[in-house]
Design a protein around this motif. Structure first.
Motif, mmCIF file in Angstrom:
data_model
loop_
_atom_site.group_PDB
_atom_site.id
_atom_site.type_symbol
_atom_site.label_atom_id
_atom_site.label_comp_id
_atom_site.label_asym_id
_atom_site.label_seq_id
_atom_site.Cartn_x
_atom_site.Cartn_y
_atom_site.Cartn_z
ATOM 1 N N TYR A 101 -38.278 47.480 -9.727
ATOM 2 C CA TYR A 101 -37.997 47.307 -8.302
ATOM 3 C C TYR A 101 -38.285 48.568 -7.497
ATOM 4 C CZ TYR A 101 -35.672 45.594 -4.085
ATOM 5 O OH TYR A 101 -35.403 45.172 -2.801
ATOM 6 N N ALA A 102 -37.743 49.718 -7.926
ATOM 7 C CA ALA A 102 -37.783 50.912 -7.086
ATOM 8 C C ALA A 102 -39.201 51.402 -6.825
ATOM 9 C CB ALA A 102 -36.942 52.020 -7.715
ATOM 10 N N VAL A 103 -40.028 51.487 -7.859
ATOM 11 C CA VAL A 103 -41.394 51.977 -7.655
ATOM 12 C C VAL A 103 -42.186 51.041 -6.746
ATOM 13 C CG1 VAL A 103 -43.615 52.339 -8.801
ATOM 14 C CG2 VAL A 103 -41.565 53.433 -9.703
ATOM 15 N N PRO A 104 -42.259 49.737 -7.030
ATOM 16 C CA PRO A 104 -43.047 48.863 -6.154
ATOM 17 C C PRO A 104 -42.516 48.767 -4.723
ATOM 18 C CG PRO A 104 -42.660 47.807 -8.276
ATOM 19 C CD PRO A 104 -41.782 49.009 -8.226
ATOM 20 N N VAL A 105 -41.182 48.765 -4.567
ATOM 21 C CA VAL A 105 -40.607 48.534 -3.235
ATOM 22 C C VAL A 105 -40.467 49.839 -2.443
ATOM 23 C CG1 VAL A 105 -38.551 47.734 -1.996
ATOM 24 C CG2 VAL A 105 -39.442 46.428 -3.939
ATOM 25 N N HIS A 106 -39.756 50.813 -2.995
ATOM 26 C CA HIS A 106 -39.484 52.039 -2.242
ATOM 27 C C HIS A 106 -40.630 53.046 -2.316
ATOM 28 C CE1 HIS A 106 -35.488 50.605 -1.512
ATOM 29 N NE2 HIS A 106 -35.149 50.635 -2.790
ATOM 30 N N GLY A 107 -41.348 53.052 -3.423
ATOM 31 C CA GLY A 107 -42.448 53.990 -3.577
ATOM 32 C C GLY A 107 -43.748 53.450 -3.037
#
Length: 267
Positions: free
Chosen positions: A215-221
């Motif tokens: 989640y974090a890499v695709p969405v926030h990054g």
């Protein structure tokens, strides 16, 4: 036909005696680094009665990323960086999983059945999303929005730890640098860790990142176009305070050295 049960029909998942969903450290930190620890905590809401497993099981790697909370906090202090740690066990809901992931709320984790996650209704699943997953990521999004509005650069680091072995196979890496399509941060960090001379460093090991599993890499990054990386540290190296402080010191030194070049990529 029985009426459909909705989330509003369920007892509250969290009450006043349960811990907050997340903790923010260095809220006014001046560093461009932003640290996320999705699996820092091992709490279980009292309403879930321990998910039907013993505390000893929740203390294992299946319950949380061992050592990453202390390492992230120590690193945040050294860098003066904004950091957030999620309080609840990944067994309650995994905040580094897309909402459609089959491991968002695992019924089995590393061969261990999780009775409290078996046979959940759609309303029960949505309750956990709304109570934990959503507010955690909304807080991250709010911070990144505020920094962008103030023209402050953000160098995003997702902090994780991994087990020394899995399924009977030893993992030789001391740390792993993970990325998906964007290698702007990963490539120099891989080189910097290798240059330390005493580390075996995994290139997208022991895991790789994808939009279907993370989640974090695709969405926030990637979703924001930020310079970002996911960092994994082997758990036996940060299982105690001494190891956490040592890795925080090492990473603070490396991140400080990389910072000018990384910031140049944000302009």
């Amino acid at each position: 036909m029985a009426p459909r049960v909705t989330e509003r029909d369920l007892p509250a998942l969290l009450d006043k005696d349960d811990p907050a969903v997340f903790r923010v450290h260095q809220p006014h930190g001046r560093s461009p680094y932003v640290l996320l620890a999705d699996h820092a905590g091992q709490q279980v809401p009292q309403a879930l009665d321990g998910l039907g497993i013993a505390q000893a099981e929740r203390d294992r790697h299946i319950g949380w990323d061992i050592g990453i909370a202390g390492t992230t906090l120590a690193l945040a202090h050294r860098l003066d960086a904004w950091a957030i740690e999620q309080s609840y066990s990944r067994l309650v809901i995994d905040c580094n999983r897309p909402l459609t992931s089959p491991t968002l709320i695992p019924a089995v984790s590393d061969h261990t059945p999780i009775p409290g996650n078996t046979g959940l209704t759609a309303a029960q699943r949505q309750q956990r999303i709304d109570a934990i997953h959503a507010p955690y990521h909304q807080r991250i999004a709010a911070e990144l929005d505020a920094r962008a509005a103030a023209a402050r650069p953000s160098l995003l680091v997702m902090m994780h730890s991994f087990t020394p072995q899995m399924n009977g196979h030893p993992r030789p890496w001391h740390a792993g640098v993970l990325y998906h399509r964007d290698t702007r941060f990963a490539a120099p960090l891989l080189q910097a860790l290798a240059d330390e001379g005493d580390l075996v460093v995994g290139d997208n090991q022991p895991y790789s990142v994808s939009s279907s599993s993370d989640y974090a890499v695709p969405v926030h990054g990637e979703g924001r176009g930020l310079v970002h990386v996911e960092l994994e540290i082997r758990q036996d190296l940060i299982a105690d305070a001494a190891g956490q402080q040592a890795w925080a010191e090492r990473l603070a030194r490396i991140f400080t050295r990389l910072q000018p070049d990384l910031l140049a990529l944000t302009t």
